[in-house]
Design a protein around this motif. Structure first.
Motif, PDB file in Angstrom:
ATOM      1  N   ASN A  67       0.845  -1.194   0.000  1.00  0.00           N
ATOM      2  CA  ASN A  67       0.000   0.000   0.000  1.00  0.00           C
ATOM      3  C   ASN A  67       0.882   1.246   0.000  1.00  0.00           C
ATOM      4  OD1 ASN A  67      -2.464  -1.346   0.028  1.00  0.00           O
ATOM      5  ND2 ASN A  67      -2.612  -1.343   2.260  1.00  0.00           N
ATOM      6  N   ILE A  68       0.565   2.179  -0.882  1.00  0.00           N
ATOM      7  CA  ILE A  68       1.244   3.467  -0.929  1.00  0.00           C
ATOM      8  C   ILE A  68       0.214   4.525  -0.562  1.00  0.00           C
ATOM      9  CG2 ILE A  68       2.464   5.120  -2.403  1.00  0.00           C
ATOM     10  CD1 ILE A  68       3.317   2.682  -4.126  1.00  0.00           C
ATOM     11  N   GLU A  69       0.491   5.279   0.485  1.00  0.00           N
ATOM     12  CA  GLU A  69      -0.503   6.201   1.027  1.00  0.00           C
ATOM     13  C   GLU A  69      -0.563   7.497   0.227  1.00  0.00           C
ATOM     14  OE1 GLU A  69      -2.519   5.082   3.274  1.00  0.00           O
ATOM     15  OE2 GLU A  69      -1.352   3.221   3.428  1.00  0.00           O
ATOM     16  N   GLU A  70      -1.699   8.189   0.361  1.00  0.00           N
ATOM     17  CA  GLU A  70      -1.870   9.469  -0.323  1.00  0.00           C
ATOM     18  C   GLU A  70      -0.804  10.462   0.136  1.00  0.00           C
ATOM     19  OE1 GLU A  70      -5.851  11.153  -1.091  1.00  0.00           O
ATOM     20  OE2 GLU A  70      -6.591   9.494   0.137  1.00  0.00           O
ATOM     21  N   GLY A  71      -0.226  11.172  -0.818  1.00  0.00           N
ATOM     22  CA  GLY A  71       0.770  12.193  -0.500  1.00  0.00           C
ATOM     23  C   GLY A  71       2.179  11.667  -0.337  1.00  0.00           C
ATOM     24  N   GLU A  72       2.393  10.364  -0.452  1.00  0.00           N
ATOM     25  CA  GLU A  72       3.743   9.811  -0.328  1.00  0.00           C
ATOM     26  C   GLU A  72       4.571  10.064  -1.583  1.00  0.00           C
ATOM     27  OE1 GLU A  72       5.088   6.220   2.034  1.00  0.00           O
ATOM     28  OE2 GLU A  72       3.149   5.511   1.290  1.00  0.00           O
ATOM     29  N   PHE A  73       5.863  10.164  -1.391  1.00  0.00           N
ATOM     30  CA  PHE A  73       6.838  10.071  -2.489  1.00  0.00           C
ATOM     31  C   PHE A  73       7.538   8.744  -2.256  1.00  0.00           C
ATOM     32  CE2 PHE A  73       8.960  13.150  -5.536  1.00  0.00           C
ATOM     33  CZ  PHE A  73       9.569  12.167  -6.274  1.00  0.00           C
ATOM     34  N   PHE A  74       7.160   7.732  -3.035  1.00  0.00           N
ATOM     35  CA  PHE A  74       7.532   6.341  -2.759  1.00  0.00           C
ATOM     36  C   PHE A  74       8.485   5.840  -3.838  1.00  0.00           C
ATOM     37  CE2 PHE A  74       7.075   1.769  -2.625  1.00  0.00           C
ATOM     38  CZ  PHE A  74       6.895   1.477  -1.283  1.00  0.00           C
ATOM     39  N   GLY A  75       9.539   5.148  -3.426  1.00  0.00           N
ATOM     40  CA  GLY A  75      10.510   4.583  -4.360  1.00  0.00           C
ATOM     41  C   GLY A  75      10.361   3.083  -4.490  1.00  0.00           C
ATOM     42  N   LEU A  76      10.408   2.606  -5.730  1.00  0.00           N
ATOM     43  CA  LEU A  76      10.371   1.167  -6.018  1.00  0.00           C
ATOM     44  C   LEU A  76      11.671   0.822  -6.725  1.00  0.00           C
ATOM     45  CD1 LEU A  76       8.566  -1.384  -5.875  1.00  0.00           C
ATOM     46  CD2 LEU A  76       7.711  -0.774  -8.148  1.00  0.00           C
ATOM     47  N   LEU A  77      12.557   0.116  -6.029  1.00  0.00           N
ATOM     48  CA  LEU A  77      13.892  -0.139  -6.528  1.00  0.00           C
ATOM     49  C   LEU A  77      14.114  -1.625  -6.756  1.00  0.00           C
ATOM     50  CD1 LEU A  77      15.920   2.152  -4.071  1.00  0.00           C
ATOM     51  CD2 LEU A  77      14.792   2.793  -6.219  1.00  0.00           C
ATOM     52  N   GLY A  78      15.045  -1.926  -7.652  1.00  0.00           N
ATOM     53  CA  GLY A  78      15.392  -3.315  -7.908  1.00  0.00           C
ATOM     54  C   GLY A  78      16.264  -3.422  -9.137  1.00  0.00           C
ATOM     55  N   LYS A  97       4.399  18.217  -2.785  1.00  0.00           N
ATOM     56  CA  LYS A  97       4.112  19.092  -1.640  1.00  0.00           C
ATOM     57  C   LYS A  97       2.667  19.570  -1.662  1.00  0.00           C
ATOM     58  CE  LYS A  97       8.846  20.822  -1.102  1.00  0.00           C
ATOM     59  NZ  LYS A  97       9.739  21.990  -1.277  1.00  0.00           N
ATOM     60  N   GLN A  98       2.098  19.670  -2.868  1.00  0.00           N
ATOM     61  CA  GLN A  98       0.710  20.104  -2.998  1.00  0.00           C
ATOM     62  C   GLN A  98      -0.280  18.959  -2.794  1.00  0.00           C
ATOM     63  OE1 GLN A  98       0.282  22.133  -6.784  1.00  0.00           O
ATOM     64  NE2 GLN A  98       2.102  23.387  -6.410  1.00  0.00           N
ATOM     65  N   GLY A  99       0.235  17.733  -2.570  1.00  0.00           N
ATOM     66  CA  GLY A  99      -0.642  16.613  -2.248  1.00  0.00           C
ATOM     67  C   GLY A  99      -0.622  15.442  -3.202  1.00  0.00           C
ATOM     68  N   SER A 100       0.055  15.572  -4.339  1.00  0.00           N
ATOM     69  CA  SER A 100       0.111  14.463  -5.286  1.00  0.00           C
ATOM     70  C   SER A 100       0.932  13.308  -4.724  1.00  0.00           C
ATOM     71  CB  SER A 100       0.724  14.918  -6.613  1.00  0.00           C
ATOM     72  OG  SER A 100      -0.067  15.902  -7.231  1.00  0.00           O
TER      73      SER A 100
END
Length: 308
Positions: free
Chosen positions: A33-44, A188-191
Motif C-alpha cells: 500500500n502506498i498512502e496518499e501524499g507519499e513520495f515512494f521509491g520502487l527499486l530493484g 508538496k501540494q498533495g500528489s
C-alpha cells in the motif's frame, strides 16, 4: 484509503526456456500500500518486476492473480476511474511524429474530456522547460526533450497519482533538476508519486519510503531513513590502480580505480588500511563517509542472493 494498493499480485508468463508449458513468475505475490501524499521509491535490479508491476497498475497488463486499486478504483473493473486518477511516465520514448508539443498536450487533454486546458498546458510547458519548444514538431526534439514531453503528457489531466518509470534514464543534469523540482512541488501540494530509478541518489533524496524488489518479490520495505540507519555506519573509500588482496577484494565495491569497503567501527578501518599497506597497495584520496542508499541496496541484494 491508499493511493495505490497492490493486493497479493502475481504475474506469470510462459517460460522462454525449458519444456513447453513451463512458466516463470515476473511478480510473485506482492502486497503493498502506498498512502496518499507519499513520495515512494520502487527499486530493484533489471528483471526484478518493477515495470511489470507498473504495467498492471496502468491497466496495460492483467495480473494472473490479485488486484490493484488507485484511490479505491480497481484498475480492471473500474478502469475508467482508475485511469483518470493516474498519470504514468513510461520508460520508452513514445510519441506521435505528426504533431508539435502543444498539439500533443491538447490531444492528451481531449482523451480525458478536458476542454479549455491551455492555462495548465502553459504551466506544464514553463515548469518543464518546454516553453520555447511548444511549436516544435516532436521529431525535431532531442531524447531529453521528448522525455520532458512524456512527463507533461502524464500530468496534463492533473492526476492525483503520478508514476515515474525511470524518468531520468539517459538524460542530462539540467533535465533531472528541472523535473525533480517540478514533481517535488506537485508532491508538496498533495500528489502521490511512485518512482522507479537506477539512480539511487535520487531515490535517497526524494523518497520518504522505499520498497526493494528482487525476482518479483519485495525483499525490503521501510522508511528511507530507517533503511540507512540499518546499514553499516561508515564506508572507507579510496583510489588505487593496484590489485587488492583477495580477502579485501571479496568485501569491496570496486568501480574502476575507486574502492569502497563497509566499516562498522574505527577498528575495521584500521585493519583495512593495515592490510592495504602490508600488501604494498598504493592508495590515493582516502576518505571515510556515511553509508548511502546504494550501500543499503547492494547489501540487501547480496543477502537475498546468499539466501537463494
Amino acid at each position: 484509503m491508499p493511493a495505490i494498493s497492490f493486493q497479493s499480485i502475481s504475474k506469470t508468463y510462459p517460460s522462454p526456456k525449458g519444456p513447453k508449458g513451463t512458466t516463470f513468475k515476473a511478480v510473485d505475490n506482492v502486497s503493498l500500500n502506498i498512502e496518499e501524499g507519499e513520495f515512494f521509491g520502487l527499486l530493484g535490479p533489471n528483471g526484478a518486476g518493477k515495470t511489470t508491476l507498473i504495467s498492471m497498475l496502468a491497466g496495460l497488463s492483467r495480473p494472473t492473480s490479485g488486484s490493484v486499486q488507485v484511490l479505491g478504483s480497481d484498475v480492471q473493473s473500474d478502469f475508467a476511474d482508475a485511469r483518470r486518477k493516474l498519470g504514468v511516465v513510461p520508460q520508452e520514448l513514445v510519441f506521435d511524429p505528426f504533431f508539435n508539443v502543444r498539439e500533443m498536450l491538447r490531444i492528451q487533454s481531449g482523451y480525458f474530456g478536458l476542454k479549455n486546458n491551455d492555462a495548465w498546458v502553459d504551466e506544464l510547458l514553463e515548469g518543464l522547460g518546454l516553453a520555447d519548444k511548444a511549436n516544435a514538431n516532436m521529431r525535431q526534439l532531442s531524447g531529453g526533450m521528448k522525455r520532458r514531453v512524456l512527463v507533461a503528457q502524464a500530468l496534463v489531466h492533473k492526476p492525483p497519482v503520478i508514476v515515474l518509470d525511470e524518468p531520468t534514464a539517459g538524460v542530462d543534469v539540467e533535465l533531472r533538476q528541472t523535473l525533480w523540482q517540478f514533481v517535488a512541488n506537485l508532491n508538496k501540494q498533495g500528489s502521490t508519486v511512485l518512482l522507479t530509478t537506477h539512480y539511487l541518489e535520487e531515490a535517497e533524496a526524494l523518497c520518504g519510503r522505499i520498497a526493494m524488489l528482487k525476482t518479483g518479490r519485495i525483499v525490503a520495505l521501510d522508511k528511507t531513513s530507517d533503511l540507512l540507519k540499518a546499514a553499516s555506519s561508515n564506508v572507507l573509500r579510496f583510489k588505487t590502480a593496484d590489485m587488492l588482496p583477495p580477502e579485501l577484494a571479496a568485501r569491496a565495491r570496486i568501480t574502476g580505480r575507486i574502492v569502497q569497503l563497509p566499516a562498522n567501527n574505527a577498528l575495521e578501518i584500521e585493519n583495512y588500511l593495515a592490510a592495504v599497506r602490508q600488501a604494498g597497495v598504493t592508495v590515493d584520496d582516502v576518505e571515510i563517509r556515511k553509508a548511502d542508499l546504494e550501500d543499503v541496496f547492494l547489501d540487501v541484494m547480496n543477502q537475498q542472493g546468499a539466501q537463494a
